[in-house]
Design a protein around this motif. Structure first.
Motif, short mmCIF file in Angstrom:
data_model
loop_
_atom_site.label_atom_id
_atom_site.label_comp_id
_atom_site.label_asym_id
_atom_site.label_seq_id
_atom_site.Cartn_x
_atom_site.Cartn_y
_atom_site.Cartn_z
N TYR A 121 0.83 -1.20 0.00
CA TYR A 121 0.00 0.00 0.00
C TYR A 121 0.87 1.25 0.00
CZ TYR A 121 -3.40 3.47 1.61
OH TYR A 121 -4.19 4.59 1.73
N LEU A 122 1.92 1.24 0.80
CA LEU A 122 2.81 2.39 0.89
C LEU A 122 3.58 2.59 -0.41
CD1 LEU A 122 4.24 4.65 2.44
CD2 LEU A 122 5.81 2.93 3.35
N PHE A 123 4.12 1.50 -0.95
CA PHE A 123 4.93 1.62 -2.16
C PHE A 123 4.08 1.88 -3.40
CE2 PHE A 123 8.28 -0.05 0.46
CZ PHE A 123 9.43 0.49 -0.10
N LYS A 124 2.78 1.64 -3.30
CA LYS A 124 1.89 1.98 -4.41
C LYS A 124 1.94 3.48 -4.68
CE LYS A 124 -2.23 0.22 -4.35
NZ LYS A 124 -3.65 -0.01 -3.97
N LEU A 202 4.67 -8.77 -11.09
CA LEU A 202 5.08 -7.53 -10.44
C LEU A 202 4.07 -7.10 -9.39
CD1 LEU A 202 6.43 -5.33 -13.40
CD2 LEU A 202 7.74 -6.65 -11.74
N THR A 203 4.59 -6.63 -8.28
CA THR A 203 3.78 -5.99 -7.24
C THR A 203 4.24 -4.55 -7.14
OG1 THR A 203 5.37 -6.63 -5.54
CG2 THR A 203 3.55 -8.16 -5.98
N ASN A 204 3.68 -3.80 -6.21
CA ASN A 204 4.07 -2.40 -6.08
C ASN A 204 5.52 -2.24 -5.65
OD1 ASN A 204 0.81 -2.14 -4.92
ND2 ASN A 204 1.49 -1.03 -6.72
N THR A 205 5.99 -3.07 -4.74
CA THR A 205 7.39 -2.98 -4.32
C THR A 205 8.33 -3.36 -5.46
OG1 THR A 205 7.13 -5.20 -3.38
CG2 THR A 205 7.01 -3.34 -1.86
N ARG A 206 7.96 -4.37 -6.22
CA ARG A 206 8.78 -4.77 -7.36
C ARG A 206 8.73 -3.72 -8.46
NH1 ARG A 206 5.87 -10.63 -7.34
NH2 ARG A 206 6.48 -11.21 -5.21
N GLY A 207 7.54 -3.16 -8.68
CA GLY A 207 7.41 -2.10 -9.68
C GLY A 207 8.20 -0.87 -9.30
N PHE A 208 8.20 -0.53 -8.02
CA PHE A 208 9.02 0.59 -7.55
C PHE A 208 10.49 0.32 -7.81
CE2 PHE A 208 11.78 2.17 -4.15
CZ PHE A 208 11.62 3.54 -4.30
#
Length: 284
Positions: A121-124, A202-208
């Motif tokens: 949620y945060l890294f999104k 990919l997730t948000n942390t991986r996308g970041f």
């Protein structure tokens, strides 16, 4: 075609080809390091939500540090506002400190939940910022690639070397930007699907991590004067994030297809341009 092999600047062509190797490798290494850092300091901490709140501001600061450095070094903004790299670095460090402190207060007030979902949620939120920057950098690079031949043709045809430096060049850039936007709206979903899910999940942390690796690679390569391909860097960063989870997390069949397409690009475009040019010479 008309001048033979001697008119081709093979050194420059070699540099472009090398960028297709350097770019993805650099992107992969940096993205790998960033994601492994998130895993080590956040996911593996035992209390990922608390760790995300602790280290989240640091990642916020690093994000704005890279973006500010890029804006000041890759655009005319740096030339207008500063007299040297030392000033740019100091201002970027100040941006890092301010954004990190601001991140402490912002993240501290956020209700992000518990567990791994809280981290994502945060890294999104962070990924939205980094994705916008990568899109900006990617668009700027690709518009230049597309419009450069047109500028040369117009300069030669009109015998006016001021076209590149005049306001008319902005119309050419707008034309290129419109073309890229149209391409994204029509066939862009295929590339999005490949990078977003087919190479690795990919997730948000991986996308970041992918965005951060891409942005950092583009920045460092630009400062060193190395040729860079944003597209290839993104692909490499996605592969790097996948490798951070193990080789089995990467679909090697998709990676092979991408590499084959890269190898096919130069000879295919070369042959097609020869055919079109010869055809036009016959007609006109």
């Amino acid at each position: 075609v008309t001048g033979g092999a001697d008119v081709i600047i093979w050194k420059k062509l070699g540099e472009v080809a090398m960028s297709w190797i350097i770019s993805p490798i650099s992107g992969a290494v940096i993205a790998y390091i960033v994601f492994r850092s998130i895993v080590h300091f956040v996911f593996a901490s035992g209390k990922p939500a608390e760790a995300a709140k602790k280290f989240g501001p640091l990642f916020i600061g690093l994000t704005f540090f890279i973006i500010s450095l890029s804006l000041f070094t890759k655009t005319h903004l740096g030339d207008v506002l500063f007299t040297g790299m030392n000033q740019i670095m100091l201002v970027s460090l100040a941006v890092f400190v301010v954004s990190t402190i601001a991140g402490i207060f912002i993240v501290g007030e956020m209700t992000i939940g518990k567990g791994y979902e809280a981290v994502e949620y945060l890294f999104k939120r962070l990924q939205i910022i980094t994705s916008c920057y990568v899109a900006l950098s990617h668009g700027a690079n690709d518009v230049a690639n597309a419009i450069a031949p047109l500028s040369v043709v117009l300069t030669t045809a009109l015998k006016d070397t001021s076209i590149v430096d005049s306001n008319f060049s902005y119309y050419l850039l707008a034309l290129g930007g419109a073309g890229i936007a149209a391409g994204i709206l029509t066939w862009g979903y295929k590339v999005i699907r490949t990078l977003g899910s087919k190479i690795t999940a990919l997730t948000n942390t991986r996308g970041f991590s992918v965005d951060f690796g891409t942005a950092t690679t583009v920045l460092v390569a630009s400062r060193l004067g190395l040729p860079i391909s944003t597209s290839h860097t993104v692909v490499g960063a996605v592969i790097g994030v996948g490798l951070a989870r193990g080789l089995e997390a990467v679909d090697l069949s998709v990676v092979k297809k991408i590499i084959y397409s890269w190898a096919f690009t130069i000879p295919a475009s070369m042959a097609l341009s020869i055919i079109i040019y010869k055809g036009l010479m016959i007609v006109f």
